[in-house]
Design a protein around this motif. Structure first.
Motif, PDB file in Angstrom:
ATOM      1  N   LEU B  40       0.944  -1.033  -0.303  1.00 39.71           N
ATOM      2  CA  LEU B  40      -0.457  -0.108  -0.244  1.00 39.71           C
ATOM      3  C   LEU B  40       0.960   1.023  -0.342  1.00 39.71           C
ATOM      4  O   LEU B  40       0.484   2.582  -0.655  1.00 39.71           O
ATOM      5  N   LEU B  69      -4.179   2.702   5.469  1.00 43.79           N
ATOM      6  CA  LEU B  69      -5.115   2.982   5.236  1.00 43.79           C
ATOM      7  C   LEU B  69      -5.070   4.655   4.826  1.00 43.79           C
ATOM      8  O   LEU B  69      -4.993   5.438   4.479  1.00 43.79           O
ATOM      9  N   LEU B 127      -9.280  -4.708   0.641  1.00 50.20           N
ATOM     10  CA  LEU B 127      -8.099  -5.355   0.876  1.00 50.20           C
ATOM     11  C   LEU B 127      -9.384  -6.339   1.451  1.00 50.20           C
ATOM     12  O   LEU B 127      -9.866  -6.193   1.644  1.00 50.20           O
ATOM     13  N   TYR B 181      -6.161  -5.164  -3.578  1.00 45.56           N
ATOM     14  CA  TYR B 181      -5.029  -5.696  -3.212  1.00 45.56           C
ATOM     15  C   TYR B 181      -5.801  -7.375  -2.267  1.00 45.56           C
ATOM     16  O   TYR B 181      -6.312  -7.046  -0.808  1.00 45.56           O
TER      17      TYR B 181
END
Lengths: 123, 229
Positions: B40, B69, B127, B181
């Protein structure tokens, strides 16, 4: 925290419960207000993701009647501020959400909704 | 450099009840988490160039990844939702958000089940760090034979069952500009996953990071609708 933005994104997911399973109805709520920074552009962007009628109803259930029943075509700053407050500053800490269709009850505790199902309810 | 989120508020009890029911050792879980954080961080500029509106982390555990994040997106307004099937993990995620001054809305649920309808084609950053269990580990065997919540998580021998369920929902959730991701292991058949995502869902895959951790070979795969991002 169950903010009304989050509530607006949740539907009942009990097996076979596929119509009229949104929005969930708040019950016995305890709310807390937490100030958040106002960003008009952000609120405007969130609008495209929202179900307006569901938001107005949910706001009423937690004691806020500041939003008009129909989504206005023009959003002025005053309305965006009200929307900001309703979406992002009202936190439901305790209570429950009930499915309008199958009546399944999802409890909220410590600001977290528990949306786990029993084995026979899983789709 | 973005600092690793502050997790000092979590206790041994928290860790025991977040990772061990899923049959994972805390040490191994950390390796997966750190790889995702590094990926990330490498993507940070690109993520900030086109700021996300809605982010969703599935299986948030301690809340470390969502908080990280949030730190990348600091000053940018965003809705961050985090789900976990374990109520204890949801509580840890909430606390980690508060501790790091990141607004995270946790929901206790399997994968993204109650969100699938309303978040259809709406998630900009998705995610998932699945609770992989090392093949043949006794913990995994225990978790599955107990048949409780941990069994549901541990999935198949390589933790792939949960990942398979997740992969079916990726296309439904991703927005036009969305990026997903995923942490994957070598034994998950990385090429097979990439081919399947293209053939069945028309999603592009890119391996953006890989690392060895003990016996495991870990990958971060990024899925998106177009490859040129």
């Amino acid at each position: 925290m169950v903010r009304l933005i989050t509530h607006n994104l949740l539907a009942c997911h009990v097996k076979g419960c596929t119509t009229n399973n949104f929005p969930l109805t708040f019950q016995d709520v305890q709310i807390e207000l937490q100030e958040a920074e106002f960003n008009p552009e952000f609120v405007r962007n969130l609008l495209s993701r929202l179900d307006w009628a569901a938001l107005v109803d949910a706001a009423k259930q937690v004691g806020d009647t500041s939003l008009p029943p129909e989504e206005p075509e023009m959003m002025d700053d005053d309305l965006l501020k009200k929307l900001h407050h309703v979406l992002l500053e009202i936190h439901v800490i305790e209570g429950a959400m009930t499915c309008p269709n199958c009546k399944h009850v999802y409890p909220i505790s410590n600001g977290i909704p528990n949306m786990l199902l029993a084995e026979h309810e899983i789709g | 450099m973005i600092p690793t989120p502050d997790l000092s508020h979590l206790t041994k009890y928290d860790y025991e009840h977040v990772y061990e029911p899923a049959g994972m050792s805390y040490y191994l879980a950390l390796q997966y988490t750190f790889l995702l954080l590094d990926a990330l961080e490498e993507e940070a500029d690109e993520i900030k160039k086109d700021p996300p509106l809605i982010c969703l982390e599935i299986g948030s555990g301690s809340g470390c990844v969502s908080a990280f994040l949030g730190a990348i997106l600091r000053q940018l307004p965003v809705v961050q939702i985090a789900t976990d099937i374990n109520p204890r993990a949801s509580l840890c995620t909430l606390k980690t958000g508060t501790r790091n001054k990141i607004s995270i809305d946790p929901i206790t649920c399997p994968l993204a089940q109650p969100l699938l309808n309303r978040l259809r084609h709406s998630v900009d950053i998705l995610l998932f760090n699945p609770p992989y269990v090392p093949t043949g580990s006794e913990e995994a065997f225990d978790a599955q034979t107990r048949g409780d919540i941990s069994g549901a998580w541990a999935g198949g021998a390589s933790g792939m069952e949960t990942t398979c369920c997740f992969l079916k929902d990726v296309e439904t959730l991703l927005s036009d500009r969305g990026k997903c991701y995923l942490v994957a292991l070598n034994q998950n058949d990385i090429n097979g996953i990439c081919t399947m995502m293209l053939d069945e869902f028309n999603l592009q895959s890119k391996i953006i990071m890989q690392r060895r951790a003990g016996r495991e070979h870990l990958f971060i795969i990024r899925f998106s609708r177009t490859s040129n991002m």
